[in-house]
Design an enzyme around this catalytic site. Structure first.
Site, mmCIF file in Angstrom:
data_model
loop_
_atom_site.group_PDB
_atom_site.id
_atom_site.type_symbol
_atom_site.label_atom_id
_atom_site.label_comp_id
_atom_site.label_asym_id
_atom_site.label_seq_id
_atom_site.Cartn_x
_atom_site.Cartn_y
_atom_site.Cartn_z
ATOM 1 N N GLY A 234 8.823 16.439 15.582
ATOM 2 C CA GLY A 234 7.995 17.639 15.682
ATOM 3 C C GLY A 234 8.723 18.826 16.307
ATOM 4 O O GLY A 234 8.234 19.947 16.256
ATOM 5 N N ILE B 278 15.083 22.353 15.546
ATOM 6 C CA ILE B 278 16.504 22.369 15.908
ATOM 7 C C ILE B 278 17.195 23.507 15.155
ATOM 8 O O ILE B 278 17.063 23.610 13.937
ATOM 9 C CB ILE B 278 17.172 20.995 15.597
ATOM 10 C CG1 ILE B 278 18.649 21.003 15.991
ATOM 11 C CG2 ILE B 278 17.021 20.606 14.137
ATOM 12 C CD1 ILE B 278 19.303 19.604 15.917
ATOM 13 N N PRO B 279 17.902 24.384 15.871
ATOM 14 C CA PRO B 279 18.657 25.448 15.180
ATOM 15 C C PRO B 279 19.807 24.839 14.366
ATOM 16 O O PRO B 279 20.520 23.954 14.855
ATOM 17 C CB PRO B 279 19.195 26.312 16.330
ATOM 18 C CG PRO B 279 18.338 25.980 17.517
ATOM 19 C CD PRO B 279 17.962 24.532 17.338
ATOM 20 N N LEU B 280 19.995 25.329 13.153
ATOM 21 C CA LEU B 280 20.946 24.667 12.243
ATOM 22 C C LEU B 280 22.413 25.064 12.462
ATOM 23 O O LEU B 280 23.297 24.451 11.878
ATOM 24 C CB LEU B 280 20.532 24.882 10.785
ATOM 25 C CG LEU B 280 19.234 24.160 10.399
ATOM 26 C CD1 LEU B 280 18.910 24.363 8.917
ATOM 27 C CD2 LEU B 280 19.300 22.670 10.717
ATOM 28 N N GLY C 96 24.933 25.230 15.705
ATOM 29 C CA GLY C 96 25.037 24.978 17.142
ATOM 30 C C GLY C 96 26.472 25.131 17.598
ATOM 31 O O GLY C 96 27.386 25.307 16.776
ATOM 32 N N GLY D 5 29.550 23.246 19.302
ATOM 33 C CA GLY D 5 30.042 21.907 19.599
ATOM 34 C C GLY D 5 31.039 21.936 20.735
ATOM 35 O O GLY D 5 32.009 22.699 20.693
ATOM 36 N N ASP E 80 25.931 21.053 21.872
ATOM 37 C CA ASP E 80 26.163 19.624 21.704
ATOM 38 C C ASP E 80 27.223 19.150 22.694
ATOM 39 O O ASP E 80 28.326 19.696 22.744
ATOM 40 C CB ASP E 80 26.652 19.369 20.274
ATOM 41 C CG ASP E 80 26.842 17.895 20.002
ATOM 42 O OD1 ASP E 80 25.871 17.256 19.546
ATOM 43 O OD2 ASP E 80 27.948 17.377 20.254
ATOM 44 N N TYR F 166 32.852 13.373 26.358
ATOM 45 C CA TYR F 166 33.603 14.631 26.339
ATOM 46 C C TYR F 166 33.858 15.156 27.762
ATOM 47 O O TYR F 166 34.672 16.055 27.933
ATOM 48 C CB TYR F 166 32.852 15.731 25.570
ATOM 49 C CG TYR F 166 32.380 15.415 24.180
ATOM 50 C CD1 TYR F 166 32.955 14.411 23.410
ATOM 51 C CD2 TYR F 166 31.350 16.159 23.611
ATOM 52 C CE1 TYR F 166 32.498 14.156 22.129
ATOM 53 C CE2 TYR F 166 30.896 15.908 22.333
ATOM 54 C CZ TYR F 166 31.459 14.899 21.595
ATOM 55 O OH TYR F 166 31.001 14.654 20.345
ATOM 56 N N LYS G 221 24.976 12.371 24.453
ATOM 57 C CA LYS G 221 25.123 11.081 23.747
ATOM 58 C C LYS G 221 25.473 9.943 24.702
ATOM 59 O O LYS G 221 26.169 10.155 25.701
ATOM 60 C CB LYS G 221 26.233 11.195 22.678
ATOM 61 C CG LYS G 221 26.110 12.427 21.823
ATOM 62 C CD LYS G 221 27.096 12.466 20.678
ATOM 63 C CE LYS G 221 27.122 13.843 20.032
ATOM 64 N NZ LYS G 221 27.981 14.832 20.691
ATOM 65 N N HIS H 26 26.132 7.249 20.439
ATOM 66 C CA HIS H 26 27.321 7.953 19.933
ATOM 67 C C HIS H 26 28.005 7.214 18.781
ATOM 68 O O HIS H 26 28.426 7.825 17.801
ATOM 69 C CB HIS H 26 28.300 8.164 21.096
ATOM 70 C CG HIS H 26 29.220 9.323 20.908
ATOM 71 N ND1 HIS H 26 29.653 10.108 21.950
ATOM 72 C CD2 HIS H 26 29.803 9.835 19.796
ATOM 73 C CE1 HIS H 26 30.454 11.050 21.479
ATOM 74 N NE2 HIS H 26 30.566 10.902 20.178
#
Ligand code: A2P
Length: 309
Positions: free
Chosen positions: A12, A15-17, A19, A21, A48, A53, A78, A111
């Site tokens: 629901g 999410i912005p397409l 992003g 990284g 993200d 990372y 993740k 991940h």
């Protein structure tokens, strides 16, 4: 910027397409801190990161110091594969929240569909990846813990990364909350047509990591940013090749999360425009016959980690 399209996830949430990284590496925290400040100013709303990372703290700090309200942002992190045993999922998730200085994440992903023995919650205490022992934790056992995080509203959506169709089939047959996202490598050299069609049919959104094909690092010359097909389309729209391949992804109906530390590229990558269906097909065709996958776990961690054909 504000015209960046969003998709509604099966949870629901929107999410912005496009992003931003983040990435790993020795200098990553400082680079990501600086670059995330640029990305926030530019208008990125989707970020993200990941345990592995080591950029959660830097991203969290940049957000905390910025003036974009937390609730306007979409933050993904993740679960690393040393923490698949159910008892480790919550503590390592809480560690991520603490580093991010947040009380929820928008999306929490498994991940890799690979599990290794637990050693420590601290990255600095982990052994070299070459010395990791594989364990056999069923994905559904890890997933049940992820589902609890949704019930407690600590993760708004949950999903997976690097999952194949049979792995998704298996998870869908057992889960209570279906994965909202599968984050995978998708590039002009690896268009992932079958996986995209499957995920659309199951209402799972794909997110493309390395959507530019990781120029500079990629060892293969197929379907790179200087391919004539991409250059022609770029010329027609007066856009850069990177903007073309990012919008090839968005126009195909998935999210893209390009990485960059260069302010001008960070800004340029947040551009949306429409491509003709024939242009989308021409780019997809570049990698159809001889796809090239750059990110292979067996190359990073040895043969016992192979999961792709
Ligand atoms: P830089 O950080 O110097 O901008 P991917 O996200 O596909 O893995 O690609 C990441 C790489 O692509 C980074 O090395 C980044 O370099 C480079 N990159 C990012 N944006 C662009 C762009 N607009 N044009 C060319 N290269 C780019």
């Amino acid at each position: 910027m504000s015209n960046i399209p969003t998709a509604k996830l099966n949870s629901g949430y929107e999410i912005p397409l496009i992003g931003y990284g983040t990435f790993g590496g020795h200098d990553a925290p400082e680079q990501v801190y600086n670059a995330s400040k640029v990305a926030l100013k530019t208008g990125y709303k989707h970020f993200d990161t990941a345990y592995i990372y080591q950029t959660e703290e830097a991203l969290g700090k940049a957000i905390k110091e910025g003036d974009v309200p937390r609730e306007d942002l979409f933050i993904t992190t993740k679960l690393w594969q040393n923490f698949h045993e159910p008892q480790y999922v919550r503590p390592v998730f809480e560690r991520s929240l603490k580093l991010l200085q947040m009380d929820y994440v928008d999306l929490y992903l498994i991940h890799w569909p690979i599990s290794w023995e637990f050693q420590s919650y601290e990255f600095s205490d982990l052994k070299s990846t070459k010395d990791m022992k594989n364990t056999h934790v069923p994905i559904i056992d890890t997933w049940r813990e992820m589902e609890k995080l949704v019930e407690e509203k600590k993760a708004r959506s949950i999903g997976v990364s690097n999952f194949t169709i049979p792995m998704l089939e298996d998870l869908l047959s057992k889960c209570s909350i279906p994965p909202a996202v599968n984050q995978v490598e998708i590039t002009a050299a690896l268009p992932q047509e079958e996986l995209l069609a499957y995920c659309k049919s199951k209402n799972i959104l794909l997110t493309a990591y390395s959507p530019l094909g990781n120029p500079g690092y990629k060892k293969d010359s197929r379907a790179t940013l200087d391919d004539p097909v991409i250059l022609d389309i770029a010329k027609k729209y007066n856009k850069s090749p990177a903007q073309v391949v990012l919008n090839w992804g968005v126009n195909r109906g998935y999210a893209v999360i390009p990485k960059s530390t260069t302010p001008a590229r960070i800004e340029a990558n947040l551009t949306y425009f429409r491509l003709e269906d024939s242009e989308i097909e021409a780019i997809t065709a570049l990698g159809r016959e001889h796809p090239y996958r750059s990110c292979r776990p067996e190359n990073m961690w040895g043969p016992s980690c192979a999961i792709f054909n």
